[in-house]
Scaffold this motif. Structure first.
Motif, mmCIF file in Angstrom:
data_model
loop_
_atom_site.group_PDB
_atom_site.id
_atom_site.type_symbol
_atom_site.label_atom_id
_atom_site.label_comp_id
_atom_site.label_asym_id
_atom_site.label_seq_id
_atom_site.Cartn_x
_atom_site.Cartn_y
_atom_site.Cartn_z
ATOM 1 N N UNK A 31 -1.489 -28.586 30.346
ATOM 2 C CA UNK A 31 -1.968 -27.581 31.297
ATOM 3 C C UNK A 31 -2.748 -28.286 32.394
ATOM 4 N N UNK A 32 -2.207 -28.285 33.598
ATOM 5 C CA UNK A 32 -2.856 -28.964 34.728
ATOM 6 C C UNK A 32 -3.565 -27.949 35.609
ATOM 7 N N UNK A 33 -4.798 -28.268 35.969
ATOM 8 C CA UNK A 33 -5.599 -27.322 36.760
ATOM 9 C C UNK A 33 -6.017 -26.154 35.895
ATOM 10 N N UNK A 34 -6.931 -26.418 34.958
ATOM 11 C CA UNK A 34 -7.283 -25.401 33.961
ATOM 12 C C UNK A 34 -8.144 -24.282 34.555
ATOM 13 N N UNK A 35 -8.607 -24.467 35.788
ATOM 14 C CA UNK A 35 -9.391 -23.426 36.451
ATOM 15 C C UNK A 35 -8.580 -22.820 37.592
ATOM 16 N N UNK A 36 -8.770 -21.519 37.789
ATOM 17 C CA UNK A 36 -8.038 -20.796 38.832
ATOM 18 C C UNK A 36 -8.778 -20.923 40.161
ATOM 19 N N UNK A 37 -8.663 -22.106 40.761
ATOM 20 C CA UNK A 37 -9.329 -22.383 42.037
ATOM 21 C C UNK A 37 -8.489 -23.387 42.813
ATOM 22 N N UNK A 38 -8.806 -23.495 44.099
ATOM 23 C CA UNK A 38 -8.194 -24.549 44.906
ATOM 24 C C UNK A 38 -8.864 -25.878 44.587
ATOM 25 N N UNK A 39 -8.068 -26.947 44.683
ATOM 26 C CA UNK A 39 -8.571 -28.277 44.360
ATOM 27 C C UNK A 39 -8.344 -29.226 45.526
ATOM 28 N N UNK A 40 -9.168 -30.266 45.566
ATOM 29 C CA UNK A 40 -8.974 -31.352 46.528
ATOM 30 C C UNK A 40 -9.043 -32.680 45.793
ATOM 31 N N UNK A 41 -7.972 -33.429 45.857
ATOM 32 C CA UNK A 41 -7.912 -34.805 45.359
ATOM 33 C C UNK A 41 -7.879 -34.905 43.838
ATOM 34 N N UNK A 42 -8.655 -34.099 43.137
ATOM 35 C CA UNK A 42 -8.757 -34.227 41.681
ATOM 36 C C UNK A 42 -8.592 -32.882 40.992
ATOM 37 N N UNK A 43 -8.114 -32.931 39.752
ATOM 38 C CA UNK A 43 -7.951 -31.721 38.949
ATOM 39 C C UNK A 43 -7.947 -32.114 37.477
ATOM 40 N N UNK A 44 -8.275 -31.156 36.633
ATOM 41 C CA UNK A 44 -8.357 -31.385 35.189
ATOM 42 C C UNK A 44 -6.997 -31.105 34.555
ATOM 43 N N UNK A 45 -6.577 -32.012 33.683
ATOM 44 C CA UNK A 45 -5.346 -31.830 32.907
ATOM 45 C C UNK A 45 -5.726 -31.774 31.428
ATOM 46 N N UNK A 46 -5.344 -30.683 30.770
ATOM 47 C CA UNK A 46 -5.690 -30.476 29.366
ATOM 48 C C UNK A 46 -4.493 -30.790 28.475
ATOM 49 N N UNK A 47 -4.756 -31.538 27.373
ATOM 50 C CA UNK A 47 -3.694 -31.956 26.455
ATOM 51 C C UNK A 47 -3.913 -31.414 25.043
ATOM 52 N N UNK A 48 -4.702 -30.358 24.882
ATOM 53 C CA UNK A 48 -5.023 -29.832 23.550
ATOM 54 C C UNK A 48 -3.772 -29.560 22.717
ATOM 55 N N UNK A 49 -2.765 -28.968 23.323
ATOM 56 C CA UNK A 49 -1.581 -28.539 22.576
ATOM 57 C C UNK A 49 -0.636 -29.684 22.220
#
Length: 464
Positions: free
Chosen positions: A388-406
């Protein structure tokens, strides 16, 4: 070679006779006498250090160091998706050409009687930086963005006479460490939560925590995890209603397309100028900036040099020099608000060269390229099963969080596997922000192309 005295060709004054002459002039018998009253006995090293024999041949020494350095793998060798405060941007060749000139590289930052070329160069940097952040006054460089943030907070404490500072719950952990240390005797820190859906500031929590004791609200925009805060004006209004200052740390590479914090209520804008023409240098090459309106209460508290321009006796010619020196430790060591150094002035000149090259349109194109490619990467990564890339519902610049829990795999396991594909994966966030789960912070700058993004996606599909 133990017990044999060595005259080191790379260590000045290591000839025994010269060393003895210096000790006699200082009226001490041995070098250790200089340290015994400064370094507590329990902290002094006892015994003999286990050092290799010295290498006297310059060529052999060069070969030895190159062999050690060859063990490193740089971002020139692998594709890097690391960011988190130190970024791989393109550095125009002319930046290195100018900042390696001897009059800039080796000359110490002289006073008004010397280094006029350097003073003009720094003045030009401050002018262009002021245009970028839309502020009247920009300081001489700080050591890095962390010190710029810390000094900005100290400025707010002095101006308001209060102790309380509100920081975001998710902020750069290294900058937080600097702020804690820099302000530990003068400030009480509170943390404001973030909205679990958007990752932006929780305004209700902020409203509950701000008070008449609050000196400043500090915000990173973009945030440490790349989120663009959309409530800047509301936060500024809340701060000002309580007599507090609003401080925003802004990435200068974003300001070609994003509104300057000055235009949504920031009293002080600060940050790191490393994205403006500086290589990563294994984490070095950093310098901070502080910018304010031309208001006396703010300008008087800026702790670093300020550079000004003035008329001369010759019509049409100008001179450059330092202004309001009494504010800083150069003007008064013992009475200054803070102490600062001059080691990062070279980066001000470098950033000035970069800004002059790019111009307004170049900075706009830079921001557009980064935001388009980062979102392209985020969208492709989101299509991988278990990711899951971009775990928050917001606009991003340059960086974003990628979640690998599953995926059932840790970030450490994934990043080690990515090395087999010639890729540096994102920074592991699981220790600093455990509430985000098994997540990594991925960074995409203008030098990461479509092919590199597709290579990352293909590798992760095989790994997870």
């Amino acid at each position: 070679m133990k017990n044999k005295f060595i005259v080191h060709p790379y260590m000045p004054n290591s000839v025994p006779e010269t060393k003895k002459e210096m000790l006699n002039a200082l009226k001490v018998e041995k070098v250790e006498d200089l340290y015994k009253d400064v370094i507590p006995k329990h902290l002094r090293f006892k015994g003999e250090m286990r050092l290799p024999d010295p290498i006297f041949s310059e060529y052999e020494l060069k070969k030895h160091v190159e062999k050690i350095l060859s063990k490193n793998i740089s971002s020139s060798d692998y594709i890097s998706f690391l960011g988190a405060g130190c970024y791989q941007h393109y550095v125009p060749a002319v930046c290195d050409e100018i900042n390696s000139r001897s009059e800039f590289l080796t000359a110490y930052c002289g006073d008004t009687y010397s280094d006029h070329g350097k003073m003009q160069a720094i003045f030009e940097y401050c002018s262009m930086m002021a245009e970028l952040v839309d502020m009247d006054v920009v300081s001489y460089t700080n050591y890095d963005g962390g010190q710029a943030s810390s000094s900005s907070i100290r400025m707010a404490l002095r101006i308001t006479g209060r102790r309380e500072v509100i920081l975001p719950k998710i902020m750069h952990p290294e900058i937080l460490s600097q702020v804690r240390d820099y302000c530990k005797h003068v400030a009480d820190i509170k943390f404001v939560d973030y909205d679990p859906v958007t990752g932006q500031t929780d305004l209700k929590d902020l409203k509950n925590k701000i008070s008449e004791k609050t000196a400043a609200i500090y915000l990173e925009n973009p945030s440490y995890i790349g989120i663009l805060e959309e409530h800047g004006q509301e936060i500024a209004d809340m701060a000002h209603e309580h007599g507090a200052l609003f401080i925003v740390s802004a990435d200068p590479s974003s300001l070609g397309i994003l509104e300057s914090p000055a235009n949504y209520g920031a009293d002080i804008v600060c940050g790191d100028i490393q994205p403006l023409g500086m290589h990563m240098h294994y984490g070095g090459g950093c310098a901070g900036y502080i910018a304010t309106p031309q208001e006396k209460k703010l300008v008087q508290e800026i702790p670093t040099y300020l550079y000004g321009i003035t008329l001369t006796k010759v019509e049409g010619e100008y001179g450059w020099g330092r202004a309001l020196n009494e504010r800083c430790s150069h003007g008064s060591r013992e009475d200054a608000n803070e102490y600062f150094g001059t080691e990062c002035g070279l980066w001000a000149i470098t950033a000035g060269v970069y800004l002059a090259l790019m111009g307004p349109r170049g900075m706009e194109e830079l921001g557009e390229t980064i935001i388009y490619r980062a979102n392209y990467a985020k969208n492709l990564l989101s299509k991988i099963d278990g990711v899951k890339a971009g775990i928050f519902d917001s606009n991003h610049f340059k960086e974003f969080v990628v979640n690998f829990d599953e995926t059932g795999k840790t970030i450490d396991e994934i990043n080690k596997r990515l090395l087999d594909y010639g890729i540096f994966g994102g920074k592991d966030l699981s220790k600093d922000f455990p509430e985000l789960g098994n997540s990594a912070l991925y960074c995409v700058t203008e030098i990461i192309g479509i092919d590199e993004i597709k290579k990352l996606v293909a590798a992760l599909k095989e790994i997870v």
